[in-house]
Design a protein around this motif. Structure first.
Motif, PDB file in Angstrom:
ATOM      1  N   GLU A   1       0.814  -1.211   0.000  1.00  0.00           N
ATOM      2  CA  GLU A   1       0.000   0.000   0.000  1.00  0.00           C
ATOM      3  C   GLU A   1       0.851   1.266   0.000  1.00  0.00           C
ATOM      4  OE1 GLU A   1      -3.454   0.438  -0.236  1.00  0.00           O
ATOM      5  OE2 GLU A   1      -3.337  -1.670  -0.821  1.00  0.00           O
TER       6      GLU A   1
ATOM      7  N   LEU B   1      -5.198   6.952   0.922  1.00  0.00           N
ATOM      8  CA  LEU B   1      -4.358   6.634  -0.228  1.00  0.00           C
ATOM      9  C   LEU B   1      -5.245   6.551  -1.459  1.00  0.00           C
ATOM     10  CD1 LEU B   1      -1.914   3.893   1.109  1.00  0.00           C
ATOM     11  CD2 LEU B   1      -1.445   6.298   0.699  1.00  0.00           C
ATOM     12  N   ILE B   2      -4.963   7.366  -2.445  1.00  0.00           N
ATOM     13  CA  ILE B   2      -5.775   7.356  -3.657  1.00  0.00           C
ATOM     14  C   ILE B   2      -4.928   6.922  -4.849  1.00  0.00           C
ATOM     15  CG2 ILE B   2      -7.350   9.131  -2.804  1.00  0.00           C
ATOM     16  CD1 ILE B   2      -5.925  11.122  -4.656  1.00  0.00           C
ATOM     17  N   ASN B   3      -5.557   6.226  -5.775  1.00  0.00           N
ATOM     18  CA  ASN B   3      -4.895   5.848  -7.017  1.00  0.00           C
ATOM     19  C   ASN B   3      -4.844   7.042  -7.952  1.00  0.00           C
ATOM     20  OD1 ASN B   3      -4.421   3.013  -6.546  1.00  0.00           O
ATOM     21  ND2 ASN B   3      -6.628   2.715  -6.730  1.00  0.00           N
ATOM     22  N   GLN B   4      -3.712   7.241  -8.606  1.00  0.00           N
ATOM     23  CA  GLN B   4      -3.574   8.374  -9.504  1.00  0.00           C
ATOM     24  C   GLN B   4      -4.604   8.342 -10.633  1.00  0.00           C
ATOM     25  OE1 GLN B   4       0.309   9.434 -10.878  1.00  0.00           O
ATOM     26  NE2 GLN B   4       1.314   8.931  -8.947  1.00  0.00           N
TER      27      GLN B   4
ATOM     28  N   CYS C   1       5.387   4.986  -7.572  1.00  0.00           N
ATOM     29  CA  CYS C   1       4.212   4.584  -6.810  1.00  0.00           C
ATOM     30  C   CYS C   1       2.983   5.222  -7.430  1.00  0.00           C
ATOM     31  CB  CYS C   1       4.361   5.024  -5.354  1.00  0.00           C
ATOM     32  SG  CYS C   1       2.969   4.557  -4.313  1.00  0.00           S
ATOM     33  N   ASN C   2       1.967   4.401  -7.742  1.00  0.00           N
ATOM     34  CA  ASN C   2       0.781   4.967  -8.386  1.00  0.00           C
ATOM     35  C   ASN C   2      -0.248   5.469  -7.385  1.00  0.00           C
ATOM     36  OD1 ASN C   2      -0.330   2.638  -7.378  1.00  0.00           O
ATOM     37  ND2 ASN C   2      -0.990   1.809  -9.338  1.00  0.00           N
ATOM     38  N   LYS C   3       0.129   5.527  -6.112  1.00  0.00           N
ATOM     39  CA  LYS C   3      -0.772   6.037  -5.098  1.00  0.00           C
ATOM     40  C   LYS C   3      -0.192   7.290  -4.458  1.00  0.00           C
ATOM     41  CE  LYS C   3      -3.194   1.782  -4.000  1.00  0.00           C
ATOM     42  NZ  LYS C   3      -3.818   0.983  -2.929  1.00  0.00           N
TER      43      LYS C   3
END
Length: 250
Positions: A58, A155-158, A142-144
């Motif tokens: 995460e 934590l958000i996804n791009q 990191c895509n978050k």
């Protein structure tokens, strides 16, 4: 010295806690297997030192360290990991802010002694090394992103970002469902975003080009864009028009 420990493996936490308790002036203010929960509590507990693992699900240690220093860059960061590959990427071989598992008391003692020397110095060499490590690691991997919603860390996804903007001097990320505060400038946020999906269309806006629903011609040969699931129109300034058109070949 108030210390917080963060590692997704409980045995490693207990091992590190056992060694640190042998130092009379160290108080373990908290230990966490969940880095998101740790970040939320760090805001209130105000530790002087954080020991954290790098390889965690995460939210990895580099992302967590970046978020911690945005809260308070006087906090001393010590990376702890079982993988020496990160040492090569992140630090000079003599850096004291990086310890390998399994932990040994004499090695941690050296770390503690050097941290004590740096206490109270907000621009100390240790944290300069951490910042360089984060920059070298590149948060784009990191895509978050760690963002704030009231007093909670999310934590958000791009890929879920519609656009990023500045309002009243503060930076916000807009998704279909929420508006999140980011303790950073828009330019620094831009460095963390996946460059192939995001475009700086205006000094106050970054848009996710994958989330554009409609391009609307505006006055003086400029454009507004409408994002999916959002009523607000985002402007494309004249200085960015050429690059914007090149993206969509029109």
């Amino acid at each position: 010295m108030r210390v917080i420990l963060v590692d997704d493996e409980k045995p490693a936490l207990e091992e590190l806690e056992y060694i640190l308790k042998s130092f009379g002036d160290i108080h373990i203010a908290g230990k966490y297997t969940d880095p998101v929960k740790a970040l939320e509590d760090i805001k209130d507990l105000k530790p002087e030192v954080v020991f954290l693992d790098i390889s965690m699900p995460e939210m990895d240690g580099f992302l967590l360290a970046d978020a911690i220093m945005k809260l308070d860059d006087s906090i001393q960061i010590v990376f702890a990991t079982a993988y020496d590959e990160y040492a090569i990427q992140a630090f000079d071989i003599n850096a004291v802010d990086y310890i390998m598992k399994p932990f040994y008391e004499d090695r941690i003692n050296k770390t503690i002694q050097r941290i004590r020397k740096g206490m109270g110095n907000r621009s100390n060499e240790n944290n300069d090394n951490i910042k360089n490590a984060i920059k070298g690691h590149s948060l784009k991997k990191c895509n978050k992103l760690a963002v704030w919603l009231n007093d909670r860390i999310i934590l958000i996804n791009q890929c879920n970002i519609l656009y990023c903007t500045v309002k009243d001097g503060a930076t916000y990320i807009i998704t279909k469902d929420n508006e999140f505060y980011v303790p950073d400038t828009l330019s620094k946020l831009e460095e963390q975003l996946e460059c192939q999906h995001f475009f700086r269309c205006h000094r106050s806006y970054i848009i996710n080009i994958e989330q554009i629903e409609e391009i609307i011609p505006w006055f003086n040969n400029t454009y507004n864009v409408k994002m999916f699931g959002c009523d607000e129109k985002v402007p494309v300034s004249r200085r960015h028009i050429k690059d914007f058109k090149n993206i969509f070949n029109f």
